[in-house]
Design a protein around this motif. Structure first.
Motif, PDB file in Angstrom:
ATOM      1  N   LEU A   6       0.831  -1.280  -0.079  1.00  0.00           N
ATOM      2  CA  LEU A   6       0.014   0.124   0.080  1.00  0.00           C
ATOM      3  C   LEU A   6       1.071   1.278  -0.042  1.00  0.00           C
ATOM      4  O   LEU A   6       0.753   2.171  -0.799  1.00  0.00           O
ATOM      5  CB  LEU A   6      -0.761  -0.308   1.144  1.00  0.00           C
ATOM      6  CG  LEU A   6      -1.639   1.292   1.419  1.00  0.00           C
ATOM      7  CD1 LEU A   6      -2.785   1.447   0.284  1.00  0.00           C
ATOM      8  CD2 LEU A   6      -2.377   1.065   2.739  1.00  0.00           C
ATOM      9  N   LEU A   7       1.750   1.310   0.864  1.00  0.00           N
ATOM     10  CA  LEU A   7       2.789   2.445   1.086  1.00  0.00           C
ATOM     11  C   LEU A   7       3.324   2.778  -0.609  1.00  0.00           C
ATOM     12  O   LEU A   7       3.664   3.785  -0.873  1.00  0.00           O
ATOM     13  CB  LEU A   7       3.779   2.218   1.936  1.00  0.00           C
ATOM     14  CG  LEU A   7       3.543   2.512   3.456  1.00  0.00           C
ATOM     15  CD1 LEU A   7       4.640   2.377   4.470  1.00  0.00           C
ATOM     16  CD2 LEU A   7       2.694   3.782   3.402  1.00  0.00           C
ATOM     17  N   VAL A   8       4.041   1.567  -1.031  1.00  0.00           N
ATOM     18  CA  VAL A   8       4.558   1.677  -2.462  1.00  0.00           C
ATOM     19  C   VAL A   8       3.739   2.498  -3.605  1.00  0.00           C
ATOM     20  O   VAL A   8       4.240   3.427  -4.110  1.00  0.00           O
ATOM     21  CB  VAL A   8       5.056   0.413  -3.050  1.00  0.00           C
ATOM     22  CG1 VAL A   8       5.513   0.716  -4.492  1.00  0.00           C
ATOM     23  CG2 VAL A   8       6.151  -0.221  -2.346  1.00  0.00           C
ATOM     24  N   ARG A   9       2.388   2.001  -3.430  1.00  0.00           N
ATOM     25  CA  ARG A   9       1.387   2.783  -4.281  1.00  0.00           C
ATOM     26  C   ARG A   9       1.248   3.905  -3.735  1.00  0.00           C
ATOM     27  O   ARG A   9       1.139   5.073  -4.829  1.00  0.00           O
ATOM     28  CB  ARG A   9       0.057   1.743  -4.030  1.00  0.00           C
ATOM     29  CG  ARG A   9      -1.101   2.397  -5.233  1.00  0.00           C
ATOM     30  CD  ARG A   9      -2.214   1.483  -5.243  1.00  0.00           C
ATOM     31  NE  ARG A   9      -3.107   1.790  -6.077  1.00  0.00           N
ATOM     32  CZ  ARG A   9      -3.256   1.673  -7.551  1.00  0.00           C
ATOM     33  NH1 ARG A   9      -2.001   0.944  -8.181  1.00  0.00           N
ATOM     34  NH2 ARG A   9      -3.880   2.426  -8.175  1.00  0.00           N
ATOM     35  N   LEU A  10       1.183   4.363  -2.704  1.00  0.00           N
ATOM     36  CA  LEU A  10       0.664   5.759  -2.167  1.00  0.00           C
ATOM     37  C   LEU A  10       2.036   6.663  -2.237  1.00  0.00           C
ATOM     38  O   LEU A  10       1.782   8.070  -2.478  1.00  0.00           O
ATOM     39  CB  LEU A  10       0.596   5.773  -0.501  1.00  0.00           C
ATOM     40  CG  LEU A  10      -0.791   5.197   0.007  1.00  0.00           C
ATOM     41  CD1 LEU A  10      -1.112   4.988   1.338  1.00  0.00           C
ATOM     42  CD2 LEU A  10      -2.170   5.930  -0.792  1.00  0.00           C
ATOM     43  N   THR A  11       3.344   6.188  -2.307  1.00  0.00           N
ATOM     44  CA  THR A  11       4.387   7.169  -2.568  1.00  0.00           C
ATOM     45  C   THR A  11       4.241   7.479  -3.884  1.00  0.00           C
ATOM     46  O   THR A  11       4.736   8.488  -4.297  1.00  0.00           O
ATOM     47  CB  THR A  11       5.524   6.212  -2.366  1.00  0.00           C
ATOM     48  OG1 THR A  11       5.556   5.829  -0.738  1.00  0.00           O
ATOM     49  CG2 THR A  11       6.835   6.924  -2.509  1.00  0.00           C
ATOM     50  N   ASP A  12       4.022   6.584  -4.822  1.00  0.00           N
ATOM     51  CA  ASP A  12       3.768   7.062  -6.368  1.00  0.00           C
ATOM     52  C   ASP A  12       3.073   8.030  -6.563  1.00  0.00           C
ATOM     53  O   ASP A  12       3.063   9.082  -7.090  1.00  0.00           O
ATOM     54  CB  ASP A  12       3.412   5.756  -6.926  1.00  0.00           C
ATOM     55  CG  ASP A  12       4.481   4.727  -7.444  1.00  0.00           C
ATOM     56  OD1 ASP A  12       5.631   5.060  -7.395  1.00  0.00           O
ATOM     57  OD2 ASP A  12       4.250   3.645  -7.821  1.00  0.00           O
ATOM     58  N   ILE A  13       1.889   8.217  -5.669  1.00  0.00           N
ATOM     59  CA  ILE A  13       0.688   9.004  -5.781  1.00  0.00           C
ATOM     60  C   ILE A  13       1.157  10.267  -5.359  1.00  0.00           C
ATOM     61  O   ILE A  13       1.008  11.590  -5.953  1.00  0.00           O
ATOM     62  CB  ILE A  13      -0.706   8.777  -5.137  1.00  0.00           C
ATOM     63  CG1 ILE A  13      -1.121   7.415  -5.725  1.00  0.00           C
ATOM     64  CG2 ILE A  13      -1.545   9.829  -5.037  1.00  0.00           C
ATOM     65  CD1 ILE A  13      -2.268   6.801  -4.838  1.00  0.00           C
ATOM     66  N   HIS A  14       1.610  10.249  -4.253  1.00  0.00           N
ATOM     67  CA  HIS A  14       2.424  11.354  -3.558  1.00  0.00           C
ATOM     68  C   HIS A  14       3.614  11.954  -4.548  1.00  0.00           C
ATOM     69  O   HIS A  14       3.556  13.327  -4.575  1.00  0.00           O
ATOM     70  CB  HIS A  14       3.289  11.154  -2.253  1.00  0.00           C
ATOM     71  CG  HIS A  14       4.031  11.886  -1.580  1.00  0.00           C
ATOM     72  ND1 HIS A  14       3.291  12.798  -0.628  1.00  0.00           N
ATOM     73  CD2 HIS A  14       5.252  12.534  -1.590  1.00  0.00           C
ATOM     74  CE1 HIS A  14       4.453  13.568  -0.044  1.00  0.00           C
ATOM     75  NE2 HIS A  14       5.542  13.276  -0.855  1.00  0.00           N
ATOM     76  N   ASN A  15       4.373  11.405  -5.209  1.00  0.00           N
ATOM     77  CA  ASN A  15       5.167  12.087  -5.968  1.00  0.00           C
ATOM     78  C   ASN A  15       4.649  12.709  -7.165  1.00  0.00           C
ATOM     79  O   ASN A  15       5.096  13.991  -7.537  1.00  0.00           O
ATOM     80  CB  ASN A  15       6.242  10.901  -6.498  1.00  0.00           C
ATOM     81  CG  ASN A  15       7.096  10.596  -5.449  1.00  0.00           C
ATOM     82  OD1 ASN A  15       7.559  11.121  -4.470  1.00  0.00           O
ATOM     83  ND2 ASN A  15       7.927   9.133  -5.696  1.00  0.00           N
ATOM     84  N   LEU A  16       3.503  12.100  -7.836  1.00  0.00           N
ATOM     85  CA  LEU A  16       2.870  12.768  -8.681  1.00  0.00           C
ATOM     86  C   LEU A  16       2.150  14.236  -8.206  1.00  0.00           C
ATOM     87  O   LEU A  16       2.416  15.210  -9.149  1.00  0.00           O
ATOM     88  CB  LEU A  16       1.646  11.846  -9.327  1.00  0.00           C
ATOM     89  CG  LEU A  16       1.982  10.773  -9.864  1.00  0.00           C
ATOM     90  CD1 LEU A  16       0.755   9.961 -10.224  1.00  0.00           C
ATOM     91  CD2 LEU A  16       2.365  11.256 -11.463  1.00  0.00           C
TER      92      LEU A  16
END
Ligand code: ZN
Length: 499
Positions: A6-16
């Motif tokens: 979940l964190l990996v996915r949320l980090t991608d969103i955060h970076n966008l």
């Protein structure tokens, strides 16, 4: 396992989202005017991708699995806090029907243009149908995100988690009961103070040099941040080691840039001092607008408008502006930057009258959302409240109900966080003074390390880990209280005005 996925996915969103922040910062600072059309499309694309990723079934599944796993984490663990924050955002984002999201985006985008024109033309009737539409949409929005809550509480909660009118009503009543007589006493019995010395042709380049120096003195690191110029001052950040603040330079009003810089610097310290382990995680970033504003107000007012601060820095300000300030004593400057005067415009208000402007908006917003005041009657209601609190009536709606952009942007429930920031800045500072008994002496020496460390330890480091009310309790040992703030205002302005 699910938790880290979940964190990996949320980090991608955060970076966008952070990439979007860079584009937005550039748009407001350096982008040439003709770049705006393409830039809004680029920003919209980034926002669309990150939103779609966030509300996708994949995120929902990962979140549900991580929540099942979450029971094995301790009550006070970072993991539990992250799950709470993500669940709250996920539910909010997914509960609003797409048609309502689109209607709000379109209406507020157009609404802001209409508001700008209506304000320029001093024509409330022109803006009225848009305000009406926005209010209707906000009612629907509140019902969608928080079906069980009163409309205004649902909207408050967007900016200040857990805040309700039940908490705010007595707080604002106390601010009003204190503020109105204090303003009256200052006007009737206070000595006359002029701020003319602040309007004397201040060269922007020299202002910029001085502001750079002050930022460095306070502990702002130019290796982790920048100061640039924009029409409206703001603070944004792209990571925990890259924060951007802006200000504007006015030749005939020295406090604008000076206190603007200190204000945004306070916001930036919060972002820079969050525990590095939260970088790019759901706990990155300040927890609420009210807590954020407490940090900016603390540096702008409690430190920046204190006599101690200028005992140290006024001689240097005088050398930067010998023709303007060389012959003026410290007290003339200190009194000028703290001058109290009932004014029509919120953003120009002093420390004493500022909250009265906020309370007026707080009352108006609730009346409009509940229907107690109809949109067509709103300008008259506004003027009546101005008369009651300030003893003055705006000669035009431009200087009255049309002055702020917020409602046209759909930002109902946002204004109270400004006053919460004021109250909390004093509550925190009072505790810091108890724990650092020589704090005022340190400010007088230009030594801010102790204060910064105190704020880092008690507020900044936690990021979004604790809900705002829990953070206040943890940092000050008390729930939100106006006690320290009212004491601060009374003491400071009684002294300045010789009441
Ligand atoms: Zn602010």
């Amino acid at each position: 396992m699910s938790f880290s996925a979940l964190l990996v996915r949320l980090t991608d969103i955060h970076n966008l989202e952070q990439a979007g922040a860079v584009l937005d910062w550039d748009q407001r600072t350096y982008m040439p005017a003709k770049g705006s059309e393409a830039r809004s499309k680029q920003l919209a694309t980034l926002a669309k991708i990150s939103h779609e990723m966030f509300v996708a079934k994949e995120t929902a599944d990962l979140l549900a699995a991580a929540e099942a796993e979450g029971k094995s984490f301790g009550e006070d663990s970072d993991e539990r806090a992250m799950l709470r924050v993500v669940r709250r955002n996920f539910d909010r984002e997914t509960r609003v029907p797409t048609e309502l999201v689109v209607a709000l985006a379109e209406t507020t985008s157009r609404g802001q243009d209409v508001w700008a024109e209506a304000r320029a033309k001093n024509d409330f009737q022109m803006f009225a149908p848009w305000l009406q539409k926005i209010i209707e949409l906000k009612r629907q929005y509140a019902a969608a995100i928080a079906p069980g809550l009163p409309v205004y509480d649902a909207l408050l909660d967007l900016f200040e988690e857990g805040m309700t009118t039940r908490v705010l009503d007595p707080i604002f009543a106390a601010l009003k009961a204190h503020g109105v007589p204090l303003v009256g006493a200052i006007q009737q019995r206070g000595k006359k103070i002029s701020d003319e010395i602040l309007t004397r042709n201040y060269d922007p380049k020299a202002q910029e040099k001085f502001c750079h120096y002050i930022l460095k003195e306070c502990g702002f690191s130019f290796e982790r941040g920048r100061l640039d110029t924009s029409v409206h001052p703001f603070c944004t950040n792209f990571s925990q080691n890259d924060v951007r603040i802006t200000t504007r330079w006015e030749t005939d009003w020295l406090p604008g840039a000076l206190f603007g810089c200190l204000h945004e610097m306070g916001h930036s310290f919060y972002e820079l001092d969050i525990d590095p382990k939260y970088e790019a995680s759901p706990l990155a970033g300040g927890v609420s607008l009210g807590i954020h504003e407490s940090q900016s107000r603390l540096w702008e007012n409690l430190v920046g408008r204190s006599r101690e601060f200028w005992e140290k820095y006024y001689p240097e300000l005088q050398s930067a502006f010998p023709a303007q300030l060389g012959g003026e004593p410290l007290d003339a400057f200190y009194e000028a930057i703290n001058r109290v005067t009932p004014s029509l415009i919120r953003v120009e208000a002093d420390e004493v009258t500022y909250n009265l402007h906020i309370i007026l908006r707080y009352e108006m917003e609730q009346a409009l959302l509940s229907g107690a005041v109809a949109v067509m009657d709103a300008p008259a209601a506004w003027n009546e409240k101005m008369k009651a609190s300030f003893g003055i009536v705006p000669p035009t709606d431009k200087e009255g109900i049309l002055q702020d952009v917020h409602w046209s942007a759909g930002l109902f429930g946002y204004f109270p966080t400004y006053s919460l920031g004021n109250i909390l800045s004093s509550q925190l500072f009072a505790v810091a003074m108890k724990e650092l008994p020589n704090l005022r002496g340190e400010v007088r020496k230009g030594s801010f390390g102790g204060l910064l460390e105190w704020l880092r330890t008690h507020v900044h480091q936690y990021g979004r880990k604790y809900k705002p009310a829990d953070l206040v309790k943890k940092a000050t040992g008390q729930p939100l209280s106006t006690e320290a703030y009212l004491k601060y205002l009374t003491e400071k302005f009684t002294r300045i005005y010789g009441l």
